[in-house]
Enzyme design. Sequence first.
Site, mmCIF file in Angstrom:
data_model
loop_
_atom_site.group_PDB
_atom_site.id
_atom_site.type_symbol
_atom_site.label_atom_id
_atom_site.label_comp_id
_atom_site.label_asym_id
_atom_site.label_seq_id
_atom_site.Cartn_x
_atom_site.Cartn_y
_atom_site.Cartn_z
ATOM 1 N N LYS A 1 0.822 -1.212 0.000
ATOM 2 C CA LYS A 1 0.000 0.000 0.000
ATOM 3 C C LYS A 1 0.856 1.262 0.000
ATOM 4 C CE LYS A 1 -4.177 -1.956 1.986
ATOM 5 N NZ LYS A 1 -5.390 -1.675 2.734
ATOM 6 N N LYS B 1 -8.697 -10.763 -10.899
ATOM 7 C CA LYS B 1 -9.768 -10.760 -9.911
ATOM 8 C C LYS B 1 -10.691 -9.578 -10.139
ATOM 9 C CE LYS B 1 -9.273 -10.358 -5.536
ATOM 10 N NZ LYS B 1 -8.971 -10.306 -4.092
ATOM 11 N N LYS C 1 -12.297 -3.486 -7.001
ATOM 12 C CA LYS C 1 -12.639 -2.062 -7.098
ATOM 13 C C LYS C 1 -11.471 -1.249 -7.627
ATOM 14 C CE LYS C 1 -11.524 -0.834 -2.337
ATOM 15 N NZ LYS C 1 -11.746 -1.996 -1.465
#
Length: 330
Positions: free
Chosen positions: A114, A197, A200
Amino acid sequence: DRRPRVLSGIQPTSGSFHLGNYLGAVRQWVALQESHDAFYMVVDLHAITIPQDPARLRESTRLAAAQLLGAGLDPERCTLFVQSHLAEHAQLGWVMNCMTGFGEASRMTQFKDKSAKQGAEGTTVGLFTYPVLQVADILLYQAEQVPVGEDQRQHVELTRDVAERFNARYGHTFTVPRPRIVRETAKIYDLQDPTAKMSKSAPSAKGRIDLMDDPKVSAKKFRSAVTDTGTEVRYDPENKPGVSNLLVIHSALTGITVPELEEKFTGQLYGPLKTEVAGVFTDWVTPFRNRVLEYLDDPAELDRLLARGAEKARAVASVTLRETYDRVGF
Ligand code: ADP
Ligand code: NA
């Protein structure tokens, strides 16, 4: 309640949940509320580790809660709440920050991933310590099991290590939880790129089924799903990822097994499969979406349910926090 205690959280930032969130996670939560003493929270404290627009965060937190209720979480059978409604998370979080090694926290791979996306200046200290806040989230409720995907296993291991360290130093205070790895019974792929996958964070929403979209929009996405140049409806993720994904979605929503579906579609081309999955999805999502919209249309009722959830959560969390503060000398 003698049922094993579970705790899980979901980020509010998704806006509409997508079909992967539902089939891979939320549906299991709904099932677990029967067999377990389940605590579920919308983790808005975690959301602000990355900058958020306040009005949108407030709205998406409510939307997440409404979707969980619409999916079948029953406030009579589980404890559903919003993380920021309890000060105890941040309060225990501080103690846990002081129980966690800097090197230990530095090894968290989710942080590495991240922070790489945020860059050095965009990376907050909150993002660095968010796994430690998760430690507090879990320990506050004395959770025995933490249903998580494989990507969160390391954070549950950290929780175990910190709990054992605290218990050894101050005396037994925390239940040492174990991960309950939710093998994604249904791992859902992007309809336009069935090797990726459904997510979002995908570059395009064209292959993603957002549950709050107009069902007509989603039906169209199913009908234009990418398949392959073959003609046989067969489950073969390697060579037919698009067709296999559609079979998995159909099966997950109807309970009809994949072999039964292969049988049913023998001799048919891909068109009828796509049309049928579009129909199956529409039949499932329409009442789901209506329930969510009803919760959103009645803000007072949603507030009441969430306040009641926070109160039930606080009954457990405040006891843990008081005992912890006592142990450390506050
Ligand atoms: P996203 O990948 O869209 O960012 P999150 O990471 O917020 O979604 O995931 C929330 C939950 O939904 C997690 O438990 C995750 O395992 C599950 N999930 C997300 N995408 C999928 C998918 N495509 N198939 C199955 N489960 C998924
Ligand atoms: Na993700």
